[in-house]
Design a protein around this motif. Structure first.
Motif, PDB file in Angstrom:
ATOM      1  N   LEU A 157       0.812  -1.214   0.000  1.00 30.62           N
ATOM      2  CA  LEU A 157       0.000   0.000   0.000  1.00 30.62           C
ATOM      3  C   LEU A 157       0.843   1.260   0.000  1.00 30.62           C
ATOM      4  N   ALA A 158       2.133   1.131   0.273  1.00 27.49           N
ATOM      5  CA  ALA A 158       3.049   2.277   0.238  1.00 27.49           C
ATOM      6  C   ALA A 158       4.404   1.772  -0.239  1.00 27.49           C
ATOM      7  N   PRO A 159       5.117   2.569  -1.043  1.00 30.43           N
ATOM      8  CA  PRO A 159       6.416   2.123  -1.553  1.00 30.43           C
ATOM      9  C   PRO A 159       7.540   2.210  -0.521  1.00 30.43           C
ATOM     10  N   SER A 160       7.328   2.971   0.550  1.00 25.33           N
ATOM     11  CA  SER A 160       8.384   3.144   1.552  1.00 25.33           C
ATOM     12  C   SER A 160       7.766   3.549   2.879  1.00 25.33           C
TER      13      SER A 160
ATOM     14  N   SER B 196       8.528   6.175   4.571  1.00 22.81           N
ATOM     15  CA  SER B 196       8.239   7.614   4.548  1.00 22.81           C
ATOM     16  C   SER B 196       6.919   7.889   3.827  1.00 22.81           C
ATOM     17  N   ALA B 197       6.643   7.141   2.748  1.00 20.95           N
ATOM     18  CA  ALA B 197       5.372   7.322   2.050  1.00 20.95           C
ATOM     19  C   ALA B 197       4.209   6.886   2.935  1.00 20.95           C
ATOM     20  N   ALA B 198       4.398   5.804   3.699  1.00 25.12           N
ATOM     21  CA  ALA B 198       3.357   5.346   4.609  1.00 25.12           C
ATOM     22  C   ALA B 198       3.094   6.373   5.702  1.00 25.12           C
ATOM     23  N   ARG B 199       4.183   6.946   6.252  1.00 26.59           N
ATOM     24  CA  ARG B 199       4.012   7.982   7.283  1.00 26.59           C
ATOM     25  C   ARG B 199       3.282   9.193   6.707  1.00 26.59           C
ATOM     26  N   ARG B 200       3.570   9.531   5.458  1.00 28.03           N
ATOM     27  CA  ARG B 200       2.901  10.677   4.828  1.00 28.03           C
ATOM     28  C   ARG B 200       1.402  10.396   4.678  1.00 28.03           C
ATOM     29  N   THR B 201       1.046   9.163   4.331  1.00 28.15           N
ATOM     30  CA  THR B 201      -0.373   8.802   4.221  1.00 28.15           C
ATOM     31  C   THR B 201      -1.068   8.955   5.570  1.00 28.15           C
ATOM     32  N   ILE B 202      -0.380   8.530   6.646  1.00 31.72           N
ATOM     33  CA  ILE B 202      -0.954   8.687   7.994  1.00 31.72           C
ATOM     34  C   ILE B 202      -1.121  10.160   8.337  1.00 31.72           C
ATOM     35  N   LYS B 203      -0.099  10.933   8.044  1.00 33.43           N
ATOM     36  CA  LYS B 203      -0.130  12.363   8.366  1.00 33.43           C
ATOM     37  C   LYS B 203      -1.258  13.077   7.637  1.00 33.43           C
ATOM     38  N   GLU B 204      -1.553  12.621   6.403  1.00 33.15           N
ATOM     39  CA  GLU B 204      -2.600  13.249   5.596  1.00 33.15           C
ATOM     40  C   GLU B 204      -3.989  12.707   5.918  1.00 33.15           C
ATOM     41  N   GLY B 205      -4.061  11.755   6.880  1.00 38.17           N
ATOM     42  CA  GLY B 205      -5.364  11.237   7.320  1.00 38.17           C
ATOM     43  C   GLY B 205      -5.955  10.179   6.418  1.00 38.17           C
ATOM     44  N   GLY B 206      -5.107   9.507   5.620  1.00 38.22           N
ATOM     45  CA  GLY B 206      -5.632   8.529   4.677  1.00 38.22           C
ATOM     46  C   GLY B 206      -5.337   7.086   5.021  1.00 38.22           C
ATOM     47  N   ALA B 207      -4.875   6.802   6.240  1.00 38.95           N
ATOM     48  CA  ALA B 207      -4.529   5.431   6.624  1.00 38.95           C
ATOM     49  C   ALA B 207      -5.526   4.903   7.648  1.00 38.95           C
ATOM     50  N   TYR B 208      -5.953   3.644   7.437  1.00 41.13           N
ATOM     51  CA  TYR B 208      -6.922   3.024   8.337  1.00 41.13           C
ATOM     52  C   TYR B 208      -6.494   1.591   8.621  1.00 41.13           C
ATOM     53  N   VAL B 209      -6.764   1.147   9.839  1.00 41.11           N
ATOM     54  CA  VAL B 209      -6.626  -0.258  10.199  1.00 41.11           C
ATOM     55  C   VAL B 209      -7.996  -0.733  10.655  1.00 41.11           C
ATOM     56  N   SER B 210      -8.567  -1.648   9.907  1.00 35.73           N
ATOM     57  CA  SER B 210      -9.921  -2.171  10.184  1.00 35.73           C
ATOM     58  C   SER B 210     -10.923  -1.040  10.365  1.00 35.73           C
ATOM     59  N   ASN B 211     -10.826  -0.057   9.463  1.00 37.12           N
ATOM     60  CA  ASN B 211     -11.726   1.099   9.376  1.00 37.12           C
ATOM     61  C   ASN B 211     -11.556   2.102  10.506  1.00 37.12           C
ATOM     62  N   VAL B 212     -10.507   1.945  11.321  1.00 43.28           N
ATOM     63  CA  VAL B 212     -10.184   2.936  12.351  1.00 43.28           C
ATOM     64  C   VAL B 212      -9.036   3.780  11.828  1.00 43.28           C
ATOM     65  N   LYS B 213      -9.210   5.095  11.836  1.00 39.96           N
ATOM     66  CA  LYS B 213      -8.171   5.981  11.289  1.00 39.96           C
ATOM     67  C   LYS B 213      -6.903   5.888  12.129  1.00 39.96           C
ATOM     68  N   VAL B 214      -5.772   5.837  11.447  1.00 48.03           N
ATOM     69  CA  VAL B 214      -4.469   5.810  12.114  1.00 48.03           C
ATOM     70  C   VAL B 214      -4.012   7.257  12.290  1.00 48.03           C
TER      71      VAL B 214
END
Length: 420
Positions: free
Chosen positions: A363-366, A368-386
């Motif tokens: 879902l993320a190439p790195s 840092s990209a995953a952290r950016r997705t979290i920071k932008e409010g677009g990451a979820y675990v079992s429909n709970v926002k990270v």
């Protein structure tokens, strides 16, 4: 009975027929005994076969009597494929598959009442037939020249060649029609358009041997919008057996129908009325993003094959994965089947960072990209926002104690399974 021909035509289920006027008249004037056949060359029917099964159901609902043939004899040989010789399965395997296919077909037909269906097996009249009898009573009525002109045969002769066994398949299928005409008064054979040569050969055999005139009806072979074969996915055929294609994957196959084909699929596979189907077709054209026609199609066909309760369960799973209903409410089997269709990552312990899981699942190439997705409010675990960039899997409830669903944005999904 008088409306069934028009109904079949409107639903796009007539590709070829023998004398249309005579067949329409026969269907309108009284119950016609008809047969549709399936060869047990695999342990399950697939969605391509479903066209024939459901067309048989429509004819029965109009008052006509179905004979459902599962070919314990022809299944030992197999209709010629255009590419290469079939692998012959041993008799015990084929016999087992006969039973499985019969069990799949039976729920679609009514075996009681004035139009009661009958299950038949061509091994019953073929296994006791000697080669000499077969050649004298059936083979003498076939021209080799005409057999060579059959498309499947011509294609094979031009490429890999063909065995006498597969070359003779048309004689066996034609004899089936002859025997069913004699035993049950069968006057119509139903099949796919790729079987048209075999079907009409049976009509001709009956005319030559018994002097009777019978009918043939072929449904079209359905295709995708690009003209490729219907019923195939990257993972292979879409089977009716839930152990070979899970009900969730089955539902998703129909849900992913293209806008250009969904109205045709609804006419062929759904039992909704004309007005409702035309309204869904209009919605597909005017508001394709809503996918109302696809959702109706997926529900209807899944309910037909797997039952209403299963259709509702997998529909709920489809909604839950994208945050529109409660993931925790899904039973483990439905959840497991739905997650099997997603990219995945495995965690040995729950104390693993979510960013690492996003990378592992693709879902993320790195990180840092995953952290950016979290920071932008677009990451979820079992429909709970990270909310935290250092969040761990243990911070979120696991589904059935070992599963989680990762989501990036609205549509990108992956699964996580905690190792036992």
């Amino acid at each position: 009975m008088s409306d069934v021909w028009d109904e079949l035509q409107w639903r796009g289920l007539v590709a070829h027929s023998t004398d249309e006027v005579a067949l329409r008249e026969a269907l309108a004037s009284g119950p016609v005994t008809f047969y549709v056949g399936f060869d047990p060359t695999a342990p399950s029917l697939h969605v391509g076969h479903l066209v024939q099964v459901l067309t048989a159901r429509r004819l029965q609902q109009a008052g006509h009597r179905p004979l459902a043939l599962v070919g314990g004899a022809t299944g030992l040989i197999g209709d010629p494929r255009p590419t290469a010789e079939r692998t012959m399965n041993d008799p015990e395997t084929v016999a087992g598959w006969v039973g499985r296919l019969q069990a799949q077909i039976a729920p679609f037909l009514d075996f009681d009442g004035p139009a009661a269906a009958t299950m038949v097996n061509n091994l019953d009249w073929t296994q006791g037939l000697s080669a000499i009898e077969f050649l004298r009573d059936v083979g003498k009525h076939f021209s080799v020249n005409r057999m060579l002109d059959r498309e499947a045969v011509a294609t094979r002769l031009a490429s890999t060649g063909i065995s006498y066994t597969e070359f003779s398949y048309v004689l066996l299928q034609s004899n089936d029609y002859l025997q069913l005409s004699r035993l049950h008064g069968c006057a119509l054979q139903l099949g796919g358009s790729d079987q048209w040569g075999n079907i009409t050969a049976g009509c001709e055999l009956i005319r030559r041997v018994d002097g009777a005139h019978v009918h043939a009806l072929a449904t079209p072979l359905l295709t995708k919008a690009d003209g490729t074969k219907f019923g195939k996915t990257e993972s292979g055929a879409v089977w009716l057996d839930p152990e070979l294609t899970s009900p969730y994957a089955f539902f998703q196959f129909w849900l992913n129908a293209e806008d250009a084909t969904v109205a045709g699929y609804l006419r062929a596979f759904s039992f909704r009325g004309r007005e409702e189907i035309e309204d869904l077709a209009r919605q597909a054209a005017e508001a394709p993003a809503a996918r109302a026609a696809q959702r109706a199609l997926a529900h209807d066909v899944t309910a037909l094959v797997h039952g209403e309760d299963t259709a509702r369960a997998v529909e709920a799973a489809s909604q839950a994965l994208f945050g529109r209903s409660d993931l925790a409410a899904l039973d483990e089997r439905t959840l497991r089947d739905s997650l099997a269709e997603l990219p995945s990552a495995q965690a040995s312990v729950a104390d693993v960072e979510v960013v690492d899981l996003f990378v592992a699942a693709g879902l993320a190439p790195s990180r840092s990209a995953a952290r950016r997705t979290i920071k932008e409010g677009g990451a979820y675990v079992s429909n709970v926002k990270v909310d935290a960039e250092d969040a761990r899997l243990a911070d979120f409830p696991l589904l059935h104690g070992r599963y989680a669903v990762l989501r990036r944005g609205r549509k990108a999904l992956a699964s996580v399974r905690l190792a036992p």
